[in-house]
Design an enzyme around this catalytic site. Sequence first.
Site, short mmCIF file in Angstrom:
data_model
loop_
_atom_site.label_atom_id
_atom_site.label_comp_id
_atom_site.label_asym_id
_atom_site.label_seq_id
_atom_site.Cartn_x
_atom_site.Cartn_y
_atom_site.Cartn_z
N HIS A 13 7.96 7.03 9.00
CA HIS A 13 8.66 7.24 7.73
C HIS A 13 10.11 7.57 8.03
O HIS A 13 10.45 8.07 9.11
CB HIS A 13 7.99 8.32 6.89
CG HIS A 13 6.84 7.80 6.08
ND1 HIS A 13 6.97 7.39 4.78
CD2 HIS A 13 5.54 7.59 6.40
CE1 HIS A 13 5.81 6.96 4.33
NE2 HIS A 13 4.92 7.06 5.30
N ARG A 32 0.85 -1.20 0.00
CA ARG A 32 0.00 0.00 0.00
C ARG A 32 0.88 1.25 0.00
O ARG A 32 1.00 1.91 -1.02
CB ARG A 32 -0.97 -0.03 1.20
CG ARG A 32 -2.14 0.96 1.06
CD ARG A 32 -1.77 2.39 1.39
NE ARG A 32 -1.26 2.52 2.74
CZ ARG A 32 -0.65 3.61 3.19
NH1 ARG A 32 -0.47 4.67 2.40
NH2 ARG A 32 -0.20 3.67 4.44
N ASP A 33 1.55 1.55 1.11
CA ASP A 33 2.44 2.71 1.13
C ASP A 33 3.57 2.53 0.11
O ASP A 33 3.99 3.49 -0.56
CB ASP A 33 3.03 2.90 2.53
CG ASP A 33 3.39 4.35 2.83
OD1 ASP A 33 3.89 5.03 1.92
OD2 ASP A 33 3.16 4.81 3.96
N TYR A 63 4.17 15.97 3.68
CA TYR A 63 3.55 14.67 3.39
C TYR A 63 4.44 13.89 2.43
O TYR A 63 4.76 14.37 1.34
CB TYR A 63 2.17 14.93 2.78
CG TYR A 63 1.23 13.76 2.76
CD1 TYR A 63 0.88 13.09 3.94
CD2 TYR A 63 0.63 13.34 1.57
CE1 TYR A 63 -0.02 12.04 3.92
CE2 TYR A 63 -0.28 12.30 1.54
CZ TYR A 63 -0.59 11.65 2.72
OH TYR A 63 -1.49 10.61 2.71
N HIS A 108 3.26 4.23 12.73
CA HIS A 108 3.54 4.20 11.29
C HIS A 108 4.61 5.25 11.05
O HIS A 108 4.33 6.45 11.03
CB HIS A 108 2.27 4.51 10.50
CG HIS A 108 2.48 4.56 9.01
ND1 HIS A 108 2.24 3.47 8.20
CD2 HIS A 108 2.89 5.56 8.19
CE1 HIS A 108 2.49 3.80 6.94
NE2 HIS A 108 2.89 5.07 6.91
N SER A 154 3.47 10.76 8.83
CA SER A 154 3.41 10.81 7.36
C SER A 154 4.56 11.60 6.76
O SER A 154 4.96 11.35 5.62
CB SER A 154 2.09 11.42 6.91
OG SER A 154 1.00 10.90 7.61
N HIS A 214 3.44 4.02 -3.49
CA HIS A 214 3.87 5.39 -3.82
C HIS A 214 5.23 5.40 -4.52
O HIS A 214 5.48 6.22 -5.40
CB HIS A 214 3.97 6.25 -2.56
CG HIS A 214 2.66 6.64 -1.96
ND1 HIS A 214 1.75 7.46 -2.60
CD2 HIS A 214 2.11 6.35 -0.75
CE1 HIS A 214 0.70 7.65 -1.82
NE2 HIS A 214 0.89 6.99 -0.70
#
Length: 353
Positions: free
Chosen positions: A200, A15-16, A289, A198, A169, A19
């Site tokens: 990054h 999913r992520d 983002y 979650h 995010s 990108h």
Amino acid sequence: MNPNKKIYISDVTLRDGSHAIRHQYSVENAVQIARALDKAKVDSIEVAHGDGLQGSSFNYGFGAHTDLEWIEAVADTVKHAKVATLLLPGIGTVHDLKAAYSAGARIVRVATHCTEADVSRQHIEVARNLGMEAVGFLMMSHMTTPQALAEQAKLMESYGATCCYVVDSGGALSMNDVRDRFRAFKEVLKPETETGIHAHHNLSLGVANSIVAVEEGCDRVDASLSGMGAGAGNAPLEVFIAAADRMGWNHGCNLYTLMDAADDIVRPLQDRPVRVDRETLALGYAGVYSSFLRHSEVAAKKYGLKAVDILVELGRRRMVGGQEDMIVDVALDLLKGHEHDAEHAIPTMSEAG
């Protein structure tokens, strides 16, 4: 923390990670990745367009397949892991949620901006009525205080979410920022409500922040193979598992299977390296983002600008997920400013003759 507690490992490669390759996973890619993750015994595998159900669009980028095609393929492949998906209210609808459930999704993470939990109510309630596990996903968690974020999590809990996430995010949270947010969650959420992280990797803190979260009692950790995700990627799954192993934590995953999948299956798919570099570092530094990266690079190339300048300006304007259309506006404003500066520049002696 209880060292014997089982950490729930939530993979987000499908999913992520979408990108990172502009949502172009083939069904065959999805099946191969899911099979490896299932063999490694991760607890759940999130599957969708990078921007969630129905994210495939002109604004976010069109996917190679529909969400349902990916979900069905993964659901037919896995034997151990649960299939999860992501829904952003306003992009995905209740109809899409029901279709995802029919296709095999059993967990939905309902994602909102960190100050807009109230828009998640309908989707969380419908998910619970379907028999799905409903998770609250508070994006851009660096943009509000720990206490305010905790109050938003409490709203999601009141709607029926059984787990609430701190979602970094922008990859902008420090380790103390993460610690403060989980302590705030602990103060207001029910003991039975789980929490998740979650992360990054834009400031290279994805794994460190996930470790701090677990030390503060976090139940679920998102990660992806080779860090496949927006910006500099997510916490690399195989790295987090190796670190957790060294710390004696109970995660239930096979490290070597994950290492092989990361290097042999996922990394070769990257058309742009998922790493900390000038542009992705700017995301974390400016608190932008992470999925704005590829869009900003396209705009920079089109208008002859630096992607870093676009990203920093997006951060200054506090743009959030869903405002991808503003990237071109920012680029045009910067271009106009450059042209104005050039027009009004004071000539040097040589230029003046």
